[in-house]
Design a protein around this motif. Structure first.
Motif, PDB file in Angstrom:
ATOM      1  N   ASN A 168       0.381  -1.155  -0.207  1.00 23.11           N
ATOM      2  CA  ASN A 168      -0.311   0.302  -0.150  1.00 23.11           C
ATOM      3  C   ASN A 168       0.571   0.978  -0.148  1.00 23.11           C
ATOM      4  OD1 ASN A 168      -2.390  -1.764  -0.461  1.00 23.11           O
ATOM      5  ND2 ASN A 168      -2.186  -1.450   2.269  1.00 23.11           N
ATOM      6  N   GLU A 169       1.686   0.819  -0.669  1.00 26.51           N
ATOM      7  CA  GLU A 169       2.971   1.909  -0.970  1.00 26.51           C
ATOM      8  C   GLU A 169       3.140   2.502   0.641  1.00 26.51           C
ATOM      9  OE1 GLU A 169       2.578   4.634  -4.603  1.00 26.51           O
ATOM     10  OE2 GLU A 169       0.539   3.915  -4.146  1.00 26.51           O
ATOM     11  N   ARG A 170       3.310   2.330   1.716  1.00 27.34           N
ATOM     12  CA  ARG A 170       3.264   3.356   2.901  1.00 27.34           C
ATOM     13  C   ARG A 170       4.904   2.941   3.506  1.00 27.34           C
ATOM     14  NH1 ARG A 170      -1.044   4.420   1.758  1.00 27.34           N
ATOM     15  NH2 ARG A 170      -2.653   3.698   2.987  1.00 27.34           N
ATOM     16  N   GLU A 171       6.122   2.804   2.464  1.00 31.45           N
ATOM     17  CA  GLU A 171       7.644   2.892   2.791  1.00 31.45           C
ATOM     18  C   GLU A 171       7.365   4.390   2.261  1.00 31.45           C
ATOM     19  OE1 GLU A 171       6.489   2.727  -1.589  1.00 31.45           O
ATOM     20  OE2 GLU A 171       6.149   1.869   0.025  1.00 31.45           O
ATOM     21  N   ILE A 172       9.207   4.275   2.835  1.00 31.78           N
ATOM     22  CA  ILE A 172       9.755   5.419   3.175  1.00 31.78           C
ATOM     23  C   ILE A 172      11.080   5.590   2.362  1.00 31.78           C
ATOM     24  CG2 ILE A 172      10.465   7.224   4.411  1.00 31.78           C
ATOM     25  CD1 ILE A 172       8.913   6.171   6.778  1.00 31.78           C
ATOM     26  N   ILE A 173      10.965   7.291   1.636  1.00 34.15           N
ATOM     27  CA  ILE A 173      12.343   6.886   0.793  1.00 34.15           C
ATOM     28  C   ILE A 173      13.535   7.542   1.749  1.00 34.15           C
ATOM     29  CG2 ILE A 173      13.356   6.797  -1.267  1.00 34.15           C
ATOM     30  CD1 ILE A 173      11.685   4.337  -1.225  1.00 34.15           C
ATOM     31  N   PHE A 174      14.763   7.847   1.674  1.00 29.99           N
ATOM     32  CA  PHE A 174      15.324   8.116   2.475  1.00 29.99           C
ATOM     33  C   PHE A 174      17.150   8.229   1.605  1.00 29.99           C
ATOM     34  CE2 PHE A 174      18.169   9.814   5.204  1.00 29.99           C
ATOM     35  CZ  PHE A 174      17.968  10.910   5.994  1.00 29.99           C
ATOM     36  N   GLN A 175      16.919   8.955   1.282  1.00 31.91           N
ATOM     37  CA  GLN A 175      18.626   9.120   1.228  1.00 31.91           C
ATOM     38  C   GLN A 175      19.062   7.852  -0.142  1.00 31.91           C
ATOM     39  OE1 GLN A 175      22.092   8.855   4.067  1.00 31.91           O
ATOM     40  NE2 GLN A 175      21.435  10.974   4.528  1.00 31.91           N
TER      41      GLN A 175
END
Length: 209
Positions: A168-175
């Motif tokens: 459900n696109e609940r990921e977090i993209i960081f660096q």
């Protein structure tokens, strides 16, 4: 055909073996919120999304009256500790937040003056008070947006730390790395060893930099 309020209250009370004021508020708020959006109840589709701001018996009232459930992704809980809810027409994005008026308990007592017990005055009054006397409402903009809340089916990705699957696109993209909310420090839990040894996230960022 929409069941009458007494039928809805019987269905709600069956979940607890008794009826309480918050169940009545849930039923009445669902009816009022959907009516304001021009939607018939109960729903058996995904046109209506309800975001409740607390859990418990209030939510049972919402579920029974609106026909929404977490399993159908038509009911969500954002636990702010408030007896309030936002009603969203998923098709056009219109969103309306309802909460009880600040002095609703006092109004209930005035509405049922022959009942000296506050609890029972609320229980009776909430079943018949006009919507405009019970609730205040406001049009709201959602954050995240309705598109982000509903997401897209069959989208999956793995966290770069715990390797667990995220839907459900609940990921977090960081660096450039993918994180689940827990590994990014926004979860409701942390692994005990990670708490004792310091931030696992910081160590992972350093290792992948």
């Amino acid at each position: 055909m929409l069941p009458d309020i007494q039928t809805l209250l019987e269905q709600a009370s069956a979940r607890h073996s008794h009826l309480c004021p918050r169940q009545v508020l849930g039923v009445r708020m669902a009816l009022a919120g959907a009516a304001a959006l021009g939607l018939e109840l109960p729903r058996n589709d995904k046109t209506l999304l309800v975001i409740a701001e607390t859990d418990g018996c209030f939510v049972d009232g919402l579920e029974v009256a609106a026909g929404v459930t977490p399993g159908h992704r038509t009911l969500r809980i954002e636990d702010y500790g408030k007896v309030g809810a936002t009603f969203i027409n998923v098709k056009n994005g219109e969103a309306l937040r309802l909460v009880p008026v600040i002095d609703i308990r006092l109004r209930a007592q005035e509405y049922i003056p022959d009942e000296p017990r506050h609890y029972f005055a609320q229980l009776r009054a909430y079943q018949s008070m006009p919507d405009e006397v019970m609730f205040s409402s406001m049009a709201v903009a959602l954050s995240p947006t309705i598109e982000q809340i509903v997401s897209r089916p069959s989208v999956r990705i793995n966290c770069s730390v715990c390797r667990e699957e995220i839907i459900n696109e609940r990921e977090i993209i960081f660096q450039g790395q993918v994180y689940c909310r827990s590994c990014f420090g926004q979860g409701y839990y942390q692994e005990k060893e990670a708490v004792l040894s310091g931030s696992f996230l910081e160590a992972h960022i350093v290792a992948t930099a």
